[in-house]
Motif scaffolding. Sequence first.
Motif, PDB file in Angstrom:
ATOM      1  N   MET A   1      19.950  14.090 -93.717  1.00  0.00           N
ATOM      2  CA  MET A   1      19.308  13.161 -92.791  1.00  0.00           C
ATOM      3  C   MET A   1      18.106  13.848 -92.146  1.00  0.00           C
ATOM      4  O   MET A   1      18.214  14.962 -91.663  1.00  0.00           O
ATOM      5  N   THR A   2      16.969  13.173 -92.162  1.00  0.00           N
ATOM      6  CA  THR A   2      15.745  13.767 -91.642  1.00  0.00           C
ATOM      7  C   THR A   2      15.794  13.916 -90.135  1.00  0.00           C
ATOM      8  O   THR A   2      16.454  13.147 -89.441  1.00  0.00           O
ATOM      9  N   ASN A   3      15.095  14.932 -89.622  1.00  0.00           N
ATOM     10  CA  ASN A   3      14.983  15.111 -88.182  1.00  0.00           C
ATOM     11  C   ASN A   3      13.756  14.422 -87.613  1.00  0.00           C
ATOM     12  O   ASN A   3      13.505  14.488 -86.421  1.00  0.00           O
ATOM     13  N   THR A   4      12.954  13.791 -88.473  1.00  0.00           N
ATOM     14  CA  THR A   4      11.791  13.051 -88.007  1.00  0.00           C
ATOM     15  C   THR A   4      12.247  11.746 -87.370  1.00  0.00           C
ATOM     16  O   THR A   4      12.999  10.979 -87.977  1.00  0.00           O
ATOM     17  N   VAL A   5      11.802  11.485 -86.145  1.00  0.00           N
ATOM     18  CA  VAL A   5      12.176  10.266 -85.429  1.00  0.00           C
ATOM     19  C   VAL A   5      10.926   9.439 -85.182  1.00  0.00           C
ATOM     20  O   VAL A   5       9.964   9.918 -84.575  1.00  0.00           O
ATOM     21  N   THR A   6      10.931   8.213 -85.659  1.00  0.00           N
ATOM     22  CA  THR A   6       9.824   7.284 -85.456  1.00  0.00           C
ATOM     23  C   THR A   6      10.085   6.460 -84.201  1.00  0.00           C
ATOM     24  O   THR A   6      11.214   6.050 -83.939  1.00  0.00           O
ATOM     25  N   ILE A   7       9.039   6.216 -83.430  1.00  0.00           N
ATOM     26  CA  ILE A   7       9.140   5.375 -82.239  1.00  0.00           C
ATOM     27  C   ILE A   7       8.358   4.086 -82.483  1.00  0.00           C
ATOM     28  O   ILE A   7       7.219   4.122 -82.957  1.00  0.00           O
ATOM     29  N   TYR A   8       8.993   2.969 -82.192  1.00  0.00           N
ATOM     30  CA  TYR A   8       8.261   1.698 -82.159  1.00  0.00           C
ATOM     31  C   TYR A   8       8.812   0.861 -81.010  1.00  0.00           C
ATOM     32  O   TYR A   8       9.958   1.040 -80.593  1.00  0.00           O
ATOM     33  N   PRO A   9       8.001  -0.039 -80.448  1.00  0.00           N
ATOM     34  CA  PRO A   9       8.478  -0.819 -79.310  1.00  0.00           C
ATOM     35  C   PRO A   9       9.348  -1.987 -79.741  1.00  0.00           C
ATOM     36  O   PRO A   9       9.174  -2.552 -80.828  1.00  0.00           O
ATOM     37  N   THR A  10      10.302  -2.333 -78.880  1.00  0.00           N
ATOM     38  CA  THR A  10      11.077  -3.558 -79.042  1.00  0.00           C
ATOM     39  C   THR A  10      10.657  -4.519 -77.937  1.00  0.00           C
ATOM     40  O   THR A  10      10.512  -4.130 -76.781  1.00  0.00           O
ATOM     41  N   ILE A  11      10.464  -5.763 -78.320  1.00  0.00           N
ATOM     42  CA  ILE A  11       9.899  -6.749 -77.400  1.00  0.00           C
ATOM     43  C   ILE A  11      10.885  -7.891 -77.201  1.00  0.00           C
ATOM     44  O   ILE A  11      11.298  -8.552 -78.165  1.00  0.00           O
ATOM     45  N   LEU A  12      11.271  -8.110 -75.953  1.00  0.00           N
ATOM     46  CA  LEU A  12      12.141  -9.212 -75.567  1.00  0.00           C
ATOM     47  C   LEU A  12      11.429  -9.989 -74.473  1.00  0.00           C
ATOM     48  O   LEU A  12      11.179  -9.444 -73.389  1.00  0.00           O
ATOM     49  N   THR A  13      11.077 -11.241 -74.763  1.00  0.00           N
ATOM     50  CA  THR A  13      10.320 -12.031 -73.796  1.00  0.00           C
ATOM     51  C   THR A  13      10.881 -13.448 -73.705  1.00  0.00           C
ATOM     52  O   THR A  13      11.565 -13.926 -74.615  1.00  0.00           O
ATOM     53  N   THR A  14      10.522 -14.102 -72.603  1.00  0.00           N
ATOM     54  CA  THR A  14      10.956 -15.481 -72.395  1.00  0.00           C
ATOM     55  C   THR A  14       9.783 -16.450 -72.312  1.00  0.00           C
ATOM     56  O   THR A  14       9.986 -17.652 -72.156  1.00  0.00           O
ATOM     57  N   THR A  15       8.558 -15.938 -72.419  1.00  0.00           N
ATOM     58  CA  THR A  15       7.387 -16.810 -72.407  1.00  0.00           C
ATOM     59  C   THR A  15       6.427 -16.386 -73.518  1.00  0.00           C
ATOM     60  O   THR A  15       6.368 -15.209 -73.892  1.00  0.00           O
TER      61      THR A  15
END
Length: 211
Positions: free
Chosen positions: A1-15
């Motif tokens: 298992m790679t030690n590289t960690v990717t970051i991306y945003p998670t978006i939760l909205t109501t409008t």
Amino acid sequence: MTNTVTIYPTILTTTKEALAREIELAKAHFQTVQIDVADGILVENTTLTLEEILEVLDAHKDLEYDFHLMVRDYSAALATLSHSKLKIRYALIHHSAAPLPSLFVDNTFSFRLGLVANPDDTIETISHIYSLNIIPAIQIMTVYPGAQGRPFESKSLNLIDQLHECHYKGDIILDGAINDQTLHTILQRPHHPTIVGPGSYFSKSQNATEY
């Protein structure tokens, strides 16, 4: 298992306005974002409907999307996504929605299907139902799902170790209460996820480059 960690945003909205604002913030720094869809049935809170979300995202086809389906009727959601012109990588379905194992075996969609585990789930239980080696992504919730801002559940990190013990080779995504402090905790573990998704930490940030 790679030690590289990717970051991306998670978006939760109501409008639609909030979704459009967060997409504009994300696209300046990220190529992939995760969109949360909640129906108020599988989880107690609701977001925009999937149809409303797709209306907004139609103007942002340059991004790649993962869809976190916190919905009971995942079949209807998958059908709706299948008609979209967006670049969709994963549609992530909750284990608690009881998707049929055959769905992952006979995937006929243009996007890949992943499975979502909640803090109280175990990989042992999930592996008795699904063949993990055919599931390309497993998302581990580090909060009890439904709303942003809930406390980080460190016990969920044990599921990463359990996946490692099963020699799982797909993407391991962490979602929930991801911030600078909890990311430090995550990276201190012997086994790392491949992707982490900050939610409210991203949406409340004044500068997305601080990741």
